[in-house]
Design a protein around this motif. Structure first.
Motif, PDB file in Angstrom:
ATOM      1  N   ASN A  89       0.847  -1.185   0.000  1.00 20.99           N
ATOM      2  CA  ASN A  89       0.000   0.000   0.000  1.00 20.99           C
ATOM      3  C   ASN A  89       0.893   1.250   0.000  1.00 20.99           C
ATOM      4  OD1 ASN A  89      -2.558   1.309   0.095  1.00 20.99           O
ATOM      5  ND2 ASN A  89      -2.245   1.731   2.260  1.00 20.99           N
ATOM      6  N   TRP A  90       1.824   1.301  -0.943  1.00 25.67           N
ATOM      7  CA  TRP A  90       2.772   2.403  -0.996  1.00 25.67           C
ATOM      8  C   TRP A  90       2.089   3.732  -1.314  1.00 25.67           C
ATOM      9  CZ3 TRP A  90       7.226   1.259   1.015  1.00 25.67           C
ATOM     10  CH2 TRP A  90       7.823   0.007   0.821  1.00 25.67           C
ATOM     11  N   TYR A  91       2.596   4.802  -0.739  1.00 24.19           N
ATOM     12  CA  TYR A  91       2.205   6.154  -1.106  1.00 24.19           C
ATOM     13  C   TYR A  91       2.784   6.417  -2.502  1.00 24.19           C
ATOM     14  CZ  TYR A  91       1.261  11.142  -0.457  1.00 24.19           C
ATOM     15  OH  TYR A  91       0.781  12.416  -0.580  1.00 24.19           O
ATOM     16  N   THR A  92       2.253   7.382  -3.223  1.00 25.96           N
ATOM     17  CA  THR A  92       2.755   7.747  -4.541  1.00 25.96           C
ATOM     18  C   THR A  92       4.265   7.984  -4.492  1.00 25.96           C
ATOM     19  OG1 THR A  92       0.650   8.782  -5.078  1.00 25.96           O
ATOM     20  CG2 THR A  92       2.542   9.449  -6.397  1.00 25.96           C
ATOM     21  N   ASP A  93       4.985   7.460  -5.454  1.00 23.33           N
ATOM     22  CA  ASP A  93       6.442   7.614  -5.574  1.00 23.33           C
ATOM     23  C   ASP A  93       7.232   6.909  -4.475  1.00 23.33           C
ATOM     24  OD1 ASP A  93       6.130   9.085  -7.904  1.00 23.33           O
ATOM     25  OD2 ASP A  93       6.116  11.003  -6.837  1.00 23.33           O
ATOM     26  N   GLU A  94       6.630   5.996  -3.785  1.00 22.24           N
ATOM     27  CA  GLU A  94       7.343   5.195  -2.790  1.00 22.24           C
ATOM     28  C   GLU A  94       7.388   3.750  -3.269  1.00 22.24           C
ATOM     29  OE1 GLU A  94       8.936   6.543  -0.466  1.00 22.24           O
ATOM     30  OE2 GLU A  94       7.973   8.502  -0.309  1.00 22.24           O
ATOM     31  N   PRO A  95       8.331   2.957  -2.864  1.00 18.86           N
ATOM     32  CA  PRO A  95       9.431   3.305  -1.963  1.00 18.86           C
ATOM     33  C   PRO A  95      10.516   4.091  -2.712  1.00 18.86           C
ATOM     34  CG  PRO A  95       9.688   1.041  -2.676  1.00 18.86           C
ATOM     35  CD  PRO A  95       8.386   1.544  -3.264  1.00 18.86           C
ATOM     36  N   SER A  96      11.164   4.986  -1.995  1.00 18.40           N
ATOM     37  CA  SER A  96      12.224   5.782  -2.612  1.00 18.40           C
ATOM     38  C   SER A  96      13.573   5.088  -2.526  1.00 18.40           C
ATOM     39  CB  SER A  96      12.284   7.165  -1.961  1.00 18.40           C
ATOM     40  OG  SER A  96      12.350   7.044  -0.562  1.00 18.40           O
ATOM     41  N   CYS A  97      13.661   4.045  -1.708  1.00 21.36           N
ATOM     42  CA  CYS A  97      14.853   3.199  -1.625  1.00 21.36           C
ATOM     43  C   CYS A  97      16.050   3.977  -1.108  1.00 21.36           C
ATOM     44  CB  CYS A  97      15.100   2.498  -2.947  1.00 21.36           C
ATOM     45  SG  CYS A  97      13.694   1.435  -3.370  1.00 21.36           S
ATOM     46  N   GLY A  98      17.198   3.865  -1.733  1.00 24.12           N
ATOM     47  CA  GLY A  98      18.390   4.523  -1.209  1.00 24.12           C
ATOM     48  C   GLY A  98      18.681   4.033   0.198  1.00 24.12           C
ATOM     49  N   SER A  99      18.878   4.964   1.130  1.00 23.54           N
ATOM     50  CA  SER A  99      19.209   4.597   2.516  1.00 23.54           C
ATOM     51  C   SER A  99      17.960   4.318   3.349  1.00 23.54           C
ATOM     52  CB  SER A  99      20.033   5.709   3.170  1.00 23.54           C
ATOM     53  OG  SER A  99      19.276   6.906   3.207  1.00 23.54           O
ATOM     54  N   GLU A 100      16.793   4.427   2.732  1.00 28.08           N
ATOM     55  CA  GLU A 100      15.540   4.180   3.458  1.00 28.08           C
ATOM     56  C   GLU A 100      15.123   2.732   3.245  1.00 28.08           C
ATOM     57  OE1 GLU A 100      13.788   8.701   3.275  1.00 28.08           O
ATOM     58  OE2 GLU A 100      12.991   7.241   1.861  1.00 28.08           O
ATOM     59  N   ALA A 101      15.183   1.928   4.323  1.00 30.58           N
ATOM     60  CA  ALA A 101      14.973   0.491   4.166  1.00 30.58           C
ATOM     61  C   ALA A 101      13.884  -0.074   5.074  1.00 30.58           C
ATOM     62  CB  ALA A 101      16.287  -0.255   4.435  1.00 30.58           C
ATOM     63  N   CYS A 102      13.331   0.722   5.960  1.00 30.51           N
ATOM     64  CA  CYS A 102      12.288   0.254   6.876  1.00 30.51           C
ATOM     65  C   CYS A 102      11.002   1.029   6.588  1.00 30.51           C
ATOM     66  CB  CYS A 102      12.732   0.439   8.324  1.00 30.51           C
ATOM     67  SG  CYS A 102      14.190  -0.562   8.740  1.00 30.51           S
ATOM     68  N   VAL A 103       9.854   0.410   6.854  1.00 31.96           N
ATOM     69  CA  VAL A 103       8.595   0.963   6.355  1.00 31.96           C
ATOM     70  C   VAL A 103       7.667   1.399   7.494  1.00 31.96           C
ATOM     71  CG1 VAL A 103       6.557   0.480   4.925  1.00 31.96           C
ATOM     72  CG2 VAL A 103       8.794  -0.418   4.262  1.00 31.96           C
ATOM     73  N   VAL A 104       7.068   2.565   7.286  1.00 32.38           N
ATOM     74  CA  VAL A 104       6.066   3.090   8.204  1.00 32.38           C
ATOM     75  C   VAL A 104       4.728   3.196   7.498  1.00 32.38           C
ATOM     76  CG1 VAL A 104       7.679   4.441   9.615  1.00 32.38           C
ATOM     77  CG2 VAL A 104       6.575   5.518   7.642  1.00 32.38           C
ATOM     78  N   MET A 105       3.676   3.164   8.296  1.00 35.36           N
ATOM     79  CA  MET A 105       2.348   3.524   7.814  1.00 35.36           C
ATOM     80  C   MET A 105       2.172   4.988   8.201  1.00 35.36           C
ATOM     81  SD  MET A 105      -1.433   2.030   8.758  1.00 35.36           S
ATOM     82  CE  MET A 105      -1.117   0.422   8.058  1.00 35.36           C
ATOM     83  N   TYR A 106       1.922   5.818   7.185  1.00 34.59           N
ATOM     84  CA  TYR A 106       1.751   7.244   7.438  1.00 34.59           C
ATOM     85  C   TYR A 106       0.590   7.496   8.402  1.00 34.59           C
ATOM     86  CZ  TYR A 106       4.735   9.380   3.782  1.00 34.59           C
ATOM     87  OH  TYR A 106       5.772   9.826   3.014  1.00 34.59           O
ATOM     88  N   HIS A 107       0.810   8.428   9.322  1.00 36.15           N
ATOM     89  CA  HIS A 107      -0.275   8.963  10.137  1.00 36.15           C
ATOM     90  C   HIS A 107       0.071  10.412  10.443  1.00 36.15           C
ATOM     91  CE1 HIS A 107      -2.973   9.737  13.530  1.00 36.15           C
ATOM     92  NE2 HIS A 107      -3.760   8.946  12.841  1.00 36.15           N
ATOM     93  N   GLN A 108      -0.248  11.283   9.466  1.00 37.23           N
ATOM     94  CA  GLN A 108       0.046  12.706   9.589  1.00 37.23           C
ATOM     95  C   GLN A 108      -1.208  13.508   9.265  1.00 37.23           C
ATOM     96  OE1 GLN A 108       3.621  13.644   7.330  1.00 37.23           O
ATOM     97  NE2 GLN A 108       4.551  11.727   7.969  1.00 37.23           N
ATOM     98  N   PRO A 109      -2.197  13.462  10.172  1.00 40.89           N
ATOM     99  CA  PRO A 109      -3.474  14.123   9.875  1.00 40.89           C
ATOM    100  C   PRO A 109      -3.388  15.635   9.725  1.00 40.89           C
ATOM    101  CG  PRO A 109      -3.442  13.265  12.124  1.00 40.89           C
ATOM    102  CD  PRO A 109      -2.212  12.760  11.448  1.00 40.89           C
ATOM    103  N   THR A 110      -2.367  16.292  10.258  1.00 41.44           N
ATOM    104  CA  THR A 110      -2.293  17.749  10.145  1.00 41.44           C
ATOM    105  C   THR A 110      -1.472  18.214   8.950  1.00 41.44           C
ATOM    106  OG1 THR A 110      -0.324  18.006  11.542  1.00 41.44           O
ATOM    107  CG2 THR A 110      -2.467  17.919  12.670  1.00 41.44           C
ATOM    108  N   ALA A 111      -0.824  17.267   8.231  1.00 39.27           N
ATOM    109  CA  ALA A 111       0.002  17.648   7.077  1.00 39.27           C
ATOM    110  C   ALA A 111      -0.875  17.982   5.871  1.00 39.27           C
ATOM    111  CB  ALA A 111       0.958  16.514   6.723  1.00 39.27           C
ATOM    112  N   ASN A 112      -0.428  18.958   5.100  1.00 38.74           N
ATOM    113  CA  ASN A 112      -1.122  19.264   3.850  1.00 38.74           C
ATOM    114  C   ASN A 112      -0.945  18.088   2.897  1.00 38.74           C
ATOM    115  OD1 ASN A 112      -1.998  21.836   4.588  1.00 38.74           O
ATOM    116  ND2 ASN A 112      -0.043  22.755   4.003  1.00 38.74           N
ATOM    117  N   PRO A 113      -2.008  17.713   2.173  1.00 41.01           N
ATOM    118  CA  PRO A 113      -1.899  16.580   1.241  1.00 41.01           C
ATOM    119  C   PRO A 113      -0.820  16.805   0.199  1.00 41.01           C
ATOM    120  CG  PRO A 113      -4.185  17.218   1.546  1.00 41.01           C
ATOM    121  CD  PRO A 113      -3.352  18.283   2.205  1.00 41.01           C
ATOM    122  N   GLY A 114      -0.186  15.714  -0.208  1.00 41.45           N
ATOM    123  CA  GLY A 114       0.811  15.756  -1.271  1.00 41.45           C
ATOM    124  C   GLY A 114       0.219  15.235  -2.562  1.00 41.45           C
ATOM    125  N   LEU A 115       1.073  14.838  -3.483  1.00 39.17           N
ATOM    126  CA  LEU A 115       0.615  14.342  -4.786  1.00 39.17           C
ATOM    127  C   LEU A 115      -0.252  13.099  -4.657  1.00 39.17           C
ATOM    128  CD1 LEU A 115       3.871  14.762  -6.893  1.00 39.17           C
ATOM    129  CD2 LEU A 115       1.794  16.149  -6.972  1.00 39.17           C
TER     130      LEU A 115
END
Length: 149
Positions: free
Chosen positions: A106-132
């Motif tokens: 259930n990846w977010y758009t343009d994820e996974p970005s890989c590189g040095s990011e190797a562990c996965v979170v489920m987003y929970h940012q209700p106050t953030a402005n929506p992205g793409l």
């Protein structure tokens, strides 16, 4: 966190741990160890129905008046191996920490970005402005394993 059990899923019991106090949040390996010490494992999501169940649990937690705010949740998906994965095969390198073979993602758009990011979170940012990809709620994002969630 409080343990909640359902009979309709392979993983019959779930426990959400959420810390508003940033100093109590932990990295991926610490979260994984805490789950194992508690007799469980970081969450492996094996279907859209199970994803929806977890979303509902998070919504109930939010509505409970606990003062929950922005804060992503570790799940048990990660990419092992040395070095940085930058190839197009990178998304296929992610595996479930409990050994589950589920191909559900259930990846977010343009994820996974890989590189040095190797562990996965489920987003929970209700106050953030929506992205793409829309709001940063419940989709998955790869992150650095030492980040505190």
């Amino acid at each position: 966190g409080q343990k909640v059990c359902y009979s309709a899923f392979k993983h019959s019991c779930y426990k959400l741990a959420y810390f508003q106090d940033l100093s109590r949040r932990v990295g991926f390996q610490e979260a994984r160890q805490a789950c194992e010490i508690d007799g469980g494992a970081l969450l492996s999501l094996e279907s859209e129905a199970e994803q929806q169940l977890i979303e509902n649990m998070l919504q109930n937690l939010t509505r409970s008046g606990s003062g929950i705010s922005d804060g992503d949740f570790w799940i048990g998906l990660w990419r092992s191996g040395d070095g940085l994965a930058t190839s197009s095969a990178c998304p296929d390198l992610y595996q479930w920490a409990d050994g589950s073979m589920s191909p559900f993602r259930n990846w977010y758009t343009d994820e996974p970005s890989c590189g040095s990011e190797a562990c996965v979170v489920m987003y929970h940012q209700p106050t953030a402005n929506p992205g793409l990809g829309g709001p940063y709620l419940y989709q998955w994002n790869d992150d650095r394993c030492n980040m505190k969630h």
